[in-house]
Design an enzyme around this catalytic site. Structure first.
Site, PDB file in Angstrom:
ATOM      1  N   GLU A   1       5.262   9.883   3.835  1.00  0.00           N
ATOM      2  CA  GLU A   1       4.921   8.539   3.352  1.00  0.00           C
ATOM      3  C   GLU A   1       4.193   8.610   2.012  1.00  0.00           C
ATOM      4  O   GLU A   1       3.220   9.350   1.867  1.00  0.00           O
ATOM      5  CB  GLU A   1       4.055   7.789   4.358  1.00  0.00           C
ATOM      6  CG  GLU A   1       3.799   6.342   3.947  1.00  0.00           C
ATOM      7  CD  GLU A   1       3.105   5.529   5.032  1.00  0.00           C
ATOM      8  OE1 GLU A   1       3.206   4.289   4.994  1.00  0.00           O
ATOM      9  OE2 GLU A   1       2.463   6.135   5.917  1.00  0.00           O
TER      10      GLU A   1
ATOM     11  N   TYR B   1      -7.765   2.338   6.777  1.00  0.00           N
ATOM     12  CA  TYR B   1      -8.613   2.781   5.672  1.00  0.00           C
ATOM     13  C   TYR B   1     -10.080   2.572   6.051  1.00  0.00           C
ATOM     14  O   TYR B   1     -10.767   1.730   5.506  1.00  0.00           O
ATOM     15  CB  TYR B   1      -8.257   2.032   4.378  1.00  0.00           C
ATOM     16  CG  TYR B   1      -6.949   2.509   3.777  1.00  0.00           C
ATOM     17  CD1 TYR B   1      -6.894   3.655   3.005  1.00  0.00           C
ATOM     18  CD2 TYR B   1      -5.766   1.821   4.024  1.00  0.00           C
ATOM     19  CE1 TYR B   1      -5.698   4.117   2.473  1.00  0.00           C
ATOM     20  CE2 TYR B   1      -4.560   2.266   3.495  1.00  0.00           C
ATOM     21  CZ  TYR B   1      -4.535   3.414   2.716  1.00  0.00           C
ATOM     22  OH  TYR B   1      -3.339   3.866   2.203  1.00  0.00           O
TER      23      TYR B   1
ATOM     24  N   ASP C   1       0.785  -1.222   0.000  1.00  0.00           N
ATOM     25  CA  ASP C   1       0.000   0.000   0.000  1.00  0.00           C
ATOM     26  C   ASP C   1       0.825   1.284   0.000  1.00  0.00           C
ATOM     27  O   ASP C   1       0.584   2.191  -0.782  1.00  0.00           O
ATOM     28  CB  ASP C   1      -0.933   0.009   1.220  1.00  0.00           C
ATOM     29  CG  ASP C   1      -1.700   1.304   1.331  1.00  0.00           C
ATOM     30  OD1 ASP C   1      -2.475   1.596   0.410  1.00  0.00           O
ATOM     31  OD2 ASP C   1      -1.510   2.030   2.326  1.00  0.00           O
TER      32      ASP C   1
ATOM     33  N   ASP D   1       4.514   0.598   4.033  1.00  0.00           N
ATOM     34  CA  ASP D   1       4.367  -0.655   4.784  1.00  0.00           C
ATOM     35  C   ASP D   1       4.255  -1.822   3.817  1.00  0.00           C
ATOM     36  O   ASP D   1       4.494  -1.681   2.626  1.00  0.00           O
ATOM     37  CB  ASP D   1       3.131  -0.573   5.695  1.00  0.00           C
ATOM     38  CG  ASP D   1       1.874  -0.187   4.908  1.00  0.00           C
ATOM     39  OD1 ASP D   1       1.846  -0.388   3.674  1.00  0.00           O
ATOM     40  OD2 ASP D   1       0.923   0.324   5.513  1.00  0.00           O
TER      41      ASP D   1
END
Length: 628
Positions: A478, A233, A81, A84
């Site tokens: 990120e 999410y 994703d 990670d």
């Protein structure tokens, strides 16, 4: 190693002046084609599973080969994703939808840039995974990996020791949002592949239809069935995904059943009720509204015209809000003009909105229509100008001069919150890196990442245009799949709209006021050899010039050609008197010293490579420092 000290740019340029139209001589500042090429490298870096021999990101290797086997299903493949190693289904499906939308609506631009194959490969890597994840009509494996344990470890994907539990949706554990988005993704992907591989397109469409039926018949939030995803999410609802899937299935099949579904459920599911100021992996309403507006604008509404007009009104609400012409109900922007939605990973909202408005600009232009806002009517070009403003901000037109696409431009984030990028490659450091060791040795180090994760769109700056290049600052540093995916269509659109050079695209920046035609002069394009006969030959051209204030700026293109009979590697150049941005070369860390990018370390005999820089006044002085 050979050493050179003399300048190779001592000979004056021989230029042929060609008359050019004012529109083609406008600013050419950002190389959208080059940025586009880098985004595909990010998707390669995020691959899970057995990597192909054509893999260009060489610091990655095979990983996640046993995903799903504990539950009796093969879930190898797909994409990690973000920074990670969890394969979250909802943002991954949105990513495939956005990549597919680009392949469908921007096929001409992508093909002209020789990037259609890369686009299809990126789509297929995700679509193949979703086919595996949908082994039965009413079963969808929605996630692989435990977000909690994964986030407590800092290790390379090749070294993973965290749980690879797979999570399933079925009749008793529904997830209409996730199944609906996956249906939309596969329907859009079927459209993308239809001109190139009809049998694969049909397979994708079969899965898309089954997933839509599953999502509609067994309703529920996927985060209720997969609680592990809630902290990462969390879904706000599933009605938008059902409408989104129906809209894409109608476009892919032409079947009126799916259009009637969107019409019949327009009010109940909020399609004609919700006016949004966000388009994202969680909120698809604006996307649905603009996608359905296309039918109306093409004059194909028929008996559904009245309801389609209501959809368009809400789509216009989103577009007008982005342009700040919505009667006060507008988006928030930073002082530098960036769309600002929320603190965490804000650039994903800017990239998605920019692409959506670029798409809507095309739909309106094709129908010779305008956007009607509370504060006045708007030409389609203004939508594209907004999209370009967001793209240019992302690529470096901001207060910090920072490109938020890693590896693009002279200044970009070097401490990205990404496990694989921050730890030396398994091919460099072959010893196992444990969960805790990764934190101690690599997460907390102040040095830049050993692996540049080219093409990654990081979270981006705060509401005041401030950015901290800190690996622990995950809200800003990120990158994500869902944030980067809309850039493919956006960069392709801008590159195709504004012209290209060489093998990549180069385009003009957003301007609030277009300079008058009289400020443009003829574009100079003929190459002039410098020190002909040398082992390394430079060919220089000025491809564009423009006035900004009282200064005339020039876009310089320099071709480096290996005239020797053998390969040349580790070429280092000294570039003096450079006052503007440069693309195509990487800084070495030493003053005024540049080198070729990692994917072009060697020039074989006769091979050429080009770079570009922009500045006012005299040209920069380029000389060779060394090469092998």
């Amino acid at each position: 190693m050979r050493k050179f000290g003399g300048s190779l740019f001592g000979v004056s340029l021989l230029l042929t002046v060609l008359l050019a139209a004012a529109t083609s001589a406008a600013d050419e500042y950002y190389n959208y084609g080059n940025a586009l090429d880098k985004t595909f490298l990010f998707f390669e870096a995020q691959r899970s599973g057995k990597l192909p021999t054509a893999q260009r990101v060489k610091w990655r290797s095979h990983s996640g080969l046993k995903d799903g086997l504990a539950q009796g299903v093969s879930l190898e493949g797909g994409y990690y994703d973000a920074g990670d190693h969890v394969k979250f289904g909802l943002p991954m499906a949105f990513t495939v939808t956005m990549l597919s939308w680009a392949a469908v609506d921007n096929r001409k631009e992508l093909s002209s840039l020789n990037q259609m194959q890369q686009t299809l490969w990126s789509i297929k890597w995700g679509a193949d995974y979703f086919i595996k994840a949908h082994p039965q009509p009413n079963v969808l494996w929605g996630q692989v990996g435990d977000g909690e344990s994964d986030h407590y470890c800092w290790e390379r994907p090749e070294d993973m020791t965290t749980s690879r539990t797979a999570y399933k949706l079925d009749e008793y554990h529904p997830g209409s949002d996730l199944a609906g988005e996956t249906a939309a993704a596969l329907a859009a992907a079927s459209l993308a592949f239809k001109p190139f591989n009809s049998s694969y397109s049909d397979l994708l469409l079969t899965h898309a239809k089954e997933l839509f039926s599953f999502a509609d018949k067994y309703r529920g939030l996927y985060t209720d069935s997969i609680p592990n995803a809630k902290d990462f999410y969390m879904s706000s609802g599933y009605s938008d995904e059902l409408l989104w899937a129906a809209a894409w299935l109608h476009r892919a099949t032409g079947d009126q059943y799916y259009l009637k579904y969107a019409i019949d459920n327009a009010g109940y599911m909020g399609g004609t009720g919700w006016g949004m100021k966000e388009f994202s992996w969680d909120n698809k309403y604006a996307g649905v509204q603009i996608l359905l507006s296309k039918i109306l604008l093409e004059g194909k509404g028929g008996a559904y015209t009245s309801t389609l007009k209501q959809y368009q009104m809400k789509g216009d609400y989103f577009a007008c809000a982005c342009l700040k012409k919505n009667g006060g109900y507008n988006i928030q922007t930073t002082p530098g003009g960036l769309m600002y939605v929320r603190e965490w990973n804000n650039l994903q909202y800017a990239s998605a909105a920019a692409y959506l408005l670029a798409v809507y600009s095309d739909y309106l232009s094709a129908a010779n229509a305008k956007l009607n806002c509370p504060d006045g009517s708007v030409q389609p070009q203004e939508l594209l100008d907004f999209a370009r403003s967001q793209a240019d901000y992302i690529l470096g037109k901001n207060r910090l001069g920072m490109s938020y696409v890693v590896g693009y431009g002279p200044k970009y984030p070097i401490r990205v919150h990404h496990r694989g990028a921050s730890i030396p490659s398994i091919f460099t450091q072959r010893s196992f890196v444990s969960c805790v060791q990764g934190f101690d040795s690599w997460y907390r180090m102040s040095q830049g990442d050993p692996n540049v994760i080219y093409g990654a769109l990081v979270g981006g700056p705060d509401q005041n245009d401030n950015y901290s290049d800190d690996r622990s600052n995950y809200e800003q540093s990120e990158p994500t799949l869902s944030g980067t995916a809309p850039l493919v269509g956006l960069f392709a659109k801008l590159s195709g709209k504004l012209g290209s050079y060489g093998g990549g695209g180069s385009s003009k920046p957003y301007q609030t006021t277009k300079p008058p035609a009289s400020s443009y002069q003829a574009t100079q394009t003929t190459y002039s050899p410098i020190q002909s006969g040398a082992e390394i030959e430079f060919l220089h051209s000025i491809t564009s010039n423009w006035m900004a204030g009282n200064t005339r700026y020039y876009r310089h293109k320099v071709i480096i050609k290996n005239n020797s009979q053998k390969p040349i590697s580790d070429l280092k150049l000294k570039i003096e008197d450079l006052s503007g941005p440069i693309w195509g070369l990487n800084p070495t860390g030493q003053k005024s010293t540049y080198q070729l990018p990692p994917w072009q370390k060697t020039l074989i005999a006769g091979q050429a490579y080009d770079f570009v820089y922009v500045q006012g006044g005299p040209q920069a002085k380029v000389s060779v420092l060394s090469y092998n």
